[in-house]
Write a protein that holds these residues in place. Sequence first.
Motif, mmCIF file in Angstrom:
data_model
loop_
_atom_site.group_PDB
_atom_site.id
_atom_site.type_symbol
_atom_site.label_atom_id
_atom_site.label_comp_id
_atom_site.label_asym_id
_atom_site.label_seq_id
_atom_site.Cartn_x
_atom_site.Cartn_y
_atom_site.Cartn_z
ATOM 1 N N VAL A 69 0.850 -1.186 0.000
ATOM 2 C CA VAL A 69 0.000 0.000 0.000
ATOM 3 C C VAL A 69 0.886 1.236 0.000
ATOM 4 C CG1 VAL A 69 -1.737 1.296 1.321
ATOM 5 C CG2 VAL A 69 -1.799 -1.208 1.304
ATOM 6 N N VAL A 70 0.439 2.247 -0.741
ATOM 7 C CA VAL A 70 1.062 3.561 -0.682
ATOM 8 C C VAL A 70 -0.048 4.539 -0.319
ATOM 9 C CG1 VAL A 70 2.180 5.396 -2.012
ATOM 10 C CG2 VAL A 70 2.832 3.016 -2.383
ATOM 11 N N ALA A 71 0.228 5.421 0.618
ATOM 12 C CA ALA A 71 -0.742 6.454 0.988
ATOM 13 C C ALA A 71 -0.059 7.807 0.924
ATOM 14 C CB ALA A 71 -1.281 6.209 2.392
ATOM 15 N N THR A 72 -0.807 8.819 0.478
ATOM 16 C CA THR A 72 -0.299 10.184 0.467
ATOM 17 C C THR A 72 -1.161 11.042 1.381
ATOM 18 O OG1 THR A 72 -1.587 10.717 -1.512
ATOM 19 C CG2 THR A 72 0.698 10.021 -1.844
ATOM 20 N N ILE A 73 -0.481 11.895 2.142
ATOM 21 C CA ILE A 73 -1.140 12.745 3.124
ATOM 22 C C ILE A 73 -0.629 14.168 2.912
ATOM 23 C CG2 ILE A 73 -1.547 13.157 5.584
ATOM 24 C CD1 ILE A 73 -0.070 9.848 4.662
ATOM 25 N N PRO A 74 -1.448 15.054 2.328
ATOM 26 C CA PRO A 74 -1.005 16.423 2.037
ATOM 27 C C PRO A 74 -1.347 17.388 3.178
ATOM 28 C CG PRO A 74 -3.082 16.017 0.934
ATOM 29 C CD PRO A 74 -2.733 14.756 1.691
ATOM 30 N N ALA A 75 -0.318 17.946 3.797
ATOM 31 C CA ALA A 75 -0.523 18.882 4.905
ATOM 32 C C ALA A 75 -0.504 20.323 4.411
ATOM 33 C CB ALA A 75 0.567 18.692 5.955
ATOM 34 N N LYS A 76 -1.264 21.173 5.061
ATOM 35 C CA LYS A 76 -1.152 22.609 4.811
ATOM 36 C C LYS A 76 0.248 23.044 5.245
ATOM 37 C CE LYS A 76 -6.042 23.566 5.647
ATOM 38 N NZ LYS A 76 -7.011 24.195 6.580
ATOM 39 N N PRO A 77 0.857 23.981 4.531
ATOM 40 C CA PRO A 77 2.229 24.387 4.877
ATOM 41 C C PRO A 77 2.401 24.767 6.344
ATOM 42 C CG PRO A 77 1.602 25.347 2.780
ATOM 43 C CD PRO A 77 0.360 24.685 3.350
ATOM 44 N N GLU A 78 1.457 25.482 6.877
ATOM 45 C CA GLU A 78 1.564 25.943 8.267
ATOM 46 C C GLU A 78 1.331 24.822 9.280
ATOM 47 O OE1 GLU A 78 -2.743 26.720 7.021
ATOM 48 O OE2 GLU A 78 -0.777 26.839 6.059
ATOM 49 N N ALA A 79 0.858 23.672 8.819
ATOM 50 C CA ALA A 79 0.552 22.558 9.717
ATOM 51 C C ALA A 79 1.442 21.345 9.477
ATOM 52 C CB ALA A 79 -0.914 22.167 9.560
ATOM 53 N N ALA A 80 2.475 21.489 8.646
ATOM 54 C CA ALA A 80 3.314 20.338 8.300
ATOM 55 C C ALA A 80 3.955 19.714 9.543
ATOM 56 C CB ALA A 80 4.374 20.734 7.284
ATOM 57 N N ASP A 81 4.433 20.528 10.467
ATOM 58 C CA ASP A 81 5.063 19.978 11.679
ATOM 59 C C ASP A 81 4.062 19.181 12.508
ATOM 60 O OD1 ASP A 81 7.514 21.056 10.971
ATOM 61 O OD2 ASP A 81 7.297 22.808 12.270
ATOM 62 N N GLN A 82 2.852 19.705 12.631
ATOM 63 C CA GLN A 82 1.784 19.023 13.385
ATOM 64 C C GLN A 82 1.470 17.670 12.762
ATOM 65 O OE1 GLN A 82 -1.841 21.349 13.475
ATOM 66 N NE2 GLN A 82 -3.109 19.533 13.705
ATOM 67 N N VAL A 83 1.327 17.630 11.445
ATOM 68 C CA VAL A 83 1.004 16.385 10.750
ATOM 69 C C VAL A 83 2.184 15.421 10.833
ATOM 70 C CG1 VAL A 83 0.424 15.378 8.508
ATOM 71 C CG2 VAL A 83 -0.688 17.495 9.250
ATOM 72 N N ARG A 84 3.399 15.935 10.672
ATOM 73 C CA ARG A 84 4.593 15.084 10.761
ATOM 74 C C ARG A 84 4.642 14.376 12.111
ATOM 75 N NH1 ARG A 84 7.843 18.798 9.993
ATOM 76 N NH2 ARG A 84 8.057 18.578 7.736
ATOM 77 N N GLU A 85 4.422 15.090 13.188
ATOM 78 C CA GLU A 85 4.462 14.486 14.527
ATOM 79 C C GLU A 85 3.378 13.426 14.686
ATOM 80 O OE1 GLU A 85 6.845 14.728 16.854
ATOM 81 O OE2 GLU A 85 7.850 15.881 15.289
ATOM 82 N N ALA A 86 2.173 13.712 14.194
ATOM 83 C CA ALA A 86 1.087 12.730 14.279
ATOM 84 C C ALA A 86 1.434 11.473 13.490
ATOM 85 C CB ALA A 86 -0.218 13.339 13.765
ATOM 86 N N LEU A 87 2.053 11.645 12.331
ATOM 87 C CA LEU A 87 2.407 10.492 11.504
ATOM 88 C C LEU A 87 3.573 9.702 12.083
ATOM 89 C CD1 LEU A 87 1.939 12.046 7.960
ATOM 90 C CD2 LEU A 87 0.466 10.359 9.108
ATOM 91 N N LEU A 88 4.512 10.369 12.720
ATOM 92 C CA LEU A 88 5.599 9.647 13.385
ATOM 93 C C LEU A 88 5.062 8.757 14.497
ATOM 94 C CD1 LEU A 88 8.321 12.439 13.482
ATOM 95 C CD2 LEU A 88 8.500 10.228 12.296
ATOM 96 N N THR A 89 4.110 9.286 15.262
ATOM 97 C CA THR A 89 3.477 8.509 16.329
ATOM 98 C C THR A 89 2.704 7.334 15.736
ATOM 99 O OG1 THR A 89 3.329 10.463 17.740
ATOM 100 C CG2 THR A 89 1.843 8.641 18.254
ATOM 101 N N LEU A 90 1.966 7.595 14.654
ATOM 102 C CA LEU A 90 1.209 6.542 13.976
ATOM 103 C C LEU A 90 2.144 5.459 13.459
ATOM 104 C CD1 LEU A 90 -1.339 5.336 12.632
ATOM 105 C CD2 LEU A 90 -0.878 6.844 10.691
ATOM 106 N N ALA A 91 3.239 5.842 12.826
ATOM 107 C CA ALA A 91 4.166 4.863 12.251
ATOM 108 C C ALA A 91 4.742 3.950 13.331
ATOM 109 C CB ALA A 91 5.283 5.575 11.492
ATOM 110 N N ALA A 119 -4.781 15.364 12.690
ATOM 111 C CA ALA A 119 -4.610 16.037 11.402
ATOM 112 C C ALA A 119 -5.851 16.807 10.965
ATOM 113 C CB ALA A 119 -4.243 15.013 10.333
ATOM 114 N N GLU A 120 -6.919 16.715 11.726
ATOM 115 C CA GLU A 120 -8.160 17.389 11.340
ATOM 116 C C GLU A 120 -7.917 18.884 11.193
ATOM 117 O OE1 GLU A 120 -12.777 17.830 12.804
ATOM 118 O OE2 GLU A 120 -11.544 16.223 13.616
ATOM 119 N N GLY A 121 -8.304 19.414 10.051
ATOM 120 C CA GLY A 121 -8.118 20.836 9.770
ATOM 121 C C GLY A 121 -6.707 21.192 9.325
ATOM 122 N N ALA A 122 -5.797 20.220 9.321
ATOM 123 C CA ALA A 122 -4.395 20.485 8.986
ATOM 124 C C ALA A 122 -4.018 19.987 7.591
ATOM 125 C CB ALA A 122 -3.489 19.828 10.024
ATOM 126 N N LEU A 123 -4.954 19.363 6.899
ATOM 127 C CA LEU A 123 -4.644 18.794 5.591
ATOM 128 C C LEU A 123 -5.073 19.740 4.470
ATOM 129 C CD1 LEU A 123 -5.681 15.070 6.145
ATOM 130 C CD2 LEU A 123 -3.445 16.154 6.493
#
Length: 97
Positions: A6-28, A80-84
């Motif tokens: 599986v490949v998944a893509t998750i597009p973050a808003k520029p101002e929320a990239a750090d927030q999404v990155r941290e959530a994805l690191l925890t998820l991974a 990530a709600e509101g951050a994508l």
Amino acid sequence: MSELQVVATIPAKPEAADQVREALLTLAAATREEEGCLAYDLFESGSAPGTFVTVERWTDSAALDAHMATPHVAAAFGAAEGALSGEVSIHPLQPVG
């Protein structure tokens, strides 16, 4: 059943990239502990910063389905709600040829 990739893509808003990155690191980290997970790698696009990509290998589609129902997936989507900047795209892959 055979392995599922599986490949998944998750597009973050520029101002929320750090927030999404941290959530994805925890998820991974949590995902790699799942019984049916063979590999779960997280990347950020070099050509589109803030676009995250997971490259995943699962024992079968049932393992992917179980993953999608875990609390850590729900937590990541909640964080990530509101951050994508667009939709999360999940692509189960089929071999060609």
